[in-house]
Design a protein around this motif. Structure first.
Motif, mmCIF file in Angstrom:
data_model
loop_
_atom_site.group_PDB
_atom_site.id
_atom_site.type_symbol
_atom_site.label_atom_id
_atom_site.label_comp_id
_atom_site.label_asym_id
_atom_site.label_seq_id
_atom_site.Cartn_x
_atom_site.Cartn_y
_atom_site.Cartn_z
ATOM 1 N N GLN A 164 54.447 76.399 59.030
ATOM 2 C CA GLN A 164 53.244 76.008 59.378
ATOM 3 C C GLN A 164 52.004 75.958 58.336
ATOM 4 O OE1 GLN A 164 53.631 77.887 63.807
ATOM 5 N NE2 GLN A 164 52.055 76.420 63.512
ATOM 6 N N ASN A 165 51.085 74.999 58.583
ATOM 7 C CA ASN A 165 49.918 75.168 57.455
ATOM 8 C C ASN A 165 48.749 74.573 58.398
ATOM 9 O OD1 ASN A 165 50.984 75.885 54.659
ATOM 10 N ND2 ASN A 165 52.596 74.345 55.435
ATOM 11 N N PRO A 166 47.634 74.692 57.847
ATOM 12 C CA PRO A 166 47.319 76.078 57.159
ATOM 13 C C PRO A 166 47.521 77.193 57.975
ATOM 14 C CG PRO A 166 45.366 75.201 58.068
ATOM 15 C CD PRO A 166 46.184 74.402 58.554
ATOM 16 N N ARG A 167 47.419 78.557 57.159
ATOM 17 C CA ARG A 167 47.860 79.607 57.884
ATOM 18 C C ARG A 167 46.242 80.076 58.870
ATOM 19 N NH1 ARG A 167 51.787 83.355 56.217
ATOM 20 N NH2 ARG A 167 53.510 82.185 55.915
ATOM 21 N N HIS A 168 45.405 79.941 58.300
ATOM 22 C CA HIS A 168 44.234 80.317 59.032
ATOM 23 C C HIS A 168 42.963 78.880 58.777
ATOM 24 C CE1 HIS A 168 45.135 84.497 59.204
ATOM 25 N NE2 HIS A 168 45.404 84.284 57.878
ATOM 26 N N LYS A 169 42.339 78.753 59.739
ATOM 27 C CA LYS A 169 41.268 77.566 59.614
ATOM 28 C C LYS A 169 40.180 77.861 60.363
ATOM 29 C CE LYS A 169 39.956 73.075 58.894
ATOM 30 N NZ LYS A 169 39.925 72.604 57.511
ATOM 31 N N ILE A 170 39.104 78.063 59.779
ATOM 32 C CA ILE A 170 37.540 78.170 60.238
ATOM 33 C C ILE A 170 36.768 76.863 60.102
ATOM 34 C CG2 ILE A 170 35.479 79.535 60.180
ATOM 35 C CD1 ILE A 170 37.047 81.819 58.790
ATOM 36 N N THR A 171 36.350 76.364 61.338
ATOM 37 C CA THR A 171 35.661 75.279 61.528
ATOM 38 C C THR A 171 34.446 75.364 62.430
ATOM 39 O OG1 THR A 171 35.973 72.773 61.789
ATOM 40 C CG2 THR A 171 36.982 74.215 63.532
ATOM 41 N N LYS A 172 33.540 74.465 62.172
ATOM 42 C CA LYS A 172 32.176 74.441 63.052
ATOM 43 C C LYS A 172 32.729 73.728 64.143
ATOM 44 C CE LYS A 172 28.741 74.909 59.238
ATOM 45 N NZ LYS A 172 27.630 74.329 58.594
ATOM 46 N N ARG A 173 31.979 73.968 65.349
ATOM 47 C CA ARG A 173 32.216 73.375 66.562
ATOM 48 C C ARG A 173 31.891 71.944 66.343
ATOM 49 N NH1 ARG A 173 28.475 75.814 70.925
ATOM 50 N NH2 ARG A 173 26.957 74.887 69.571
ATOM 51 N N GLY A 174 32.619 71.040 66.692
ATOM 52 C CA GLY A 174 32.388 69.650 66.635
ATOM 53 C C GLY A 174 33.308 68.807 65.657
ATOM 54 N N GLN A 175 33.769 69.907 64.829
ATOM 55 C CA GLN A 175 34.559 69.301 63.493
ATOM 56 C C GLN A 175 36.027 68.752 64.289
ATOM 57 O OE1 GLN A 175 33.358 68.361 60.454
ATOM 58 N NE2 GLN A 175 31.637 68.634 61.569
ATOM 59 N N ASN A 176 36.664 68.209 63.405
ATOM 60 C CA ASN A 176 38.120 67.919 63.883
ATOM 61 C C ASN A 176 39.149 68.765 62.771
ATOM 62 O OD1 ASN A 176 37.035 65.742 65.574
ATOM 63 N ND2 ASN A 176 37.623 64.177 64.147
ATOM 64 N N VAL A 177 40.239 69.073 63.292
ATOM 65 C CA VAL A 177 40.914 69.877 62.605
ATOM 66 C C VAL A 177 42.414 69.249 62.863
ATOM 67 C CG1 VAL A 177 39.727 72.009 62.468
ATOM 68 C CG2 VAL A 177 41.417 71.752 64.226
ATOM 69 N N THR A 178 43.596 69.505 61.747
ATOM 70 C CA THR A 178 44.771 68.984 61.870
ATOM 71 C C THR A 178 45.542 69.967 61.431
ATOM 72 O OG1 THR A 178 44.189 66.441 61.685
ATOM 73 C CG2 THR A 178 46.451 67.194 61.436
ATOM 74 N N PHE A 179 46.622 70.269 61.960
ATOM 75 C CA PHE A 179 47.628 71.194 61.806
ATOM 76 C C PHE A 179 48.877 70.593 61.542
ATOM 77 C CE2 PHE A 179 44.416 73.749 63.011
ATOM 78 C CZ PHE A 179 44.233 74.190 64.299
#
Lengths: 110, 115
Positions: free
Chosen positions: B6-21
């Motif tokens: 699995q990638n990434p191991r850690h993800k810090i994001t600001k509220r409202g942003q999109n993230v993909t794992f």
């Protein structure tokens, strides 16, 4: 409602003690019960139980399923600090559903 | 390494942003699962694929969540407009046949923190 309940939620013992962790379930069309050990990251597989009354054993760990009581126990003898982890019980049911309990957090002190 | 990756191991994001794992299952496993785990809880089922077909989605999977497995190999889980409540460990697991008969192999997870 389908559910899996583990007890106790947490347990603190000293090295050398024996512990028994419990898992009870209420699901439709039970298929299997699985035990996992989770340390810092991914749960790792310990046992899969499908038949009642047959003990599975791996080193100091053993587990047995009681379909009449809808429950399973996981025993760990002569505990070591490396046994400290969260122990998860998961029950497979219906076609492909699997539900996890909340886990038992075991802490083994030296 | 032949395990589930699995990638990434850690993800810090600001509220409202999109993230993909991303999850890469064991190559011969045709079933792939996504779970979410919060502190003190066991993993909660999110969704499941058999090959490229998404066969089941939990009610936990709001319309901000989308998962794909376009070629029946790796999978992605996207969260749009992240909220603080999305902070959790996202676990991917794979199995060869029915997990209830054969169990899962889990990846190490992606820990998401929404600030």
């Amino acid at each position: 409602e389908d559910k899996v309940v583990q007890s106790p939620l947490s347990l603190v013992v000293h090295e050398g003690d024996t512990v028994t962790l419990n898992c009870s379930y209420e699901v439709t069309n039970f298929r299997s019960l699985l035990w996992y050990k989770q340390e810092k990251k991914a749960p790792t597989f310990l046992f899969m139980l499908t038949s009642s009354g047959i003990e599975k054993k791996s080193g100091r760990l053993s587990s047995i399923l009681d379909k009449k009581e809808l429950s399973s126990i996981l025993n760990i003898t002569a505990t070591q600090t490396g046994d400290s982890a969260i122990y998860l019980c998961a029950v497979g049911y219906n076609n492909n559903d699997m539900r996890f309990g909340a886990g038992t957090r075991l802490t083994v002190k030296p | 390494d032949t395990g589930v990756s699995q990638n990434p191991r850690h993800k810090i994001t600001k509220r409202g942003q999109n993230v993909t794992f991303r999850c890469d299952p064991i190559s011969e496993h045709n079933r792939l699962y996504w779970y979410r785990q919060t502190l003190g809880q066991g993993p909660e089922f999110l969704t499941y694929f058999q090959n490229e077909a998404q066969l089941e989605k939990s009610r936990l999977l709001s319309d901000r969540f989308s998962a794909e497995r376009p070629k029946g190999s790796f999978s992605t889980l996207e969260i749009q407009r992240t909220e603080q409540g999305d902070s959790a460990m996202y676990l991917c697991a794979s199995s060869f046949r029915q997990a209830s008969n054969y169990g899962y192999t889990f990846g190490s997870g992606t820990r998401l923190t929404v600030v």
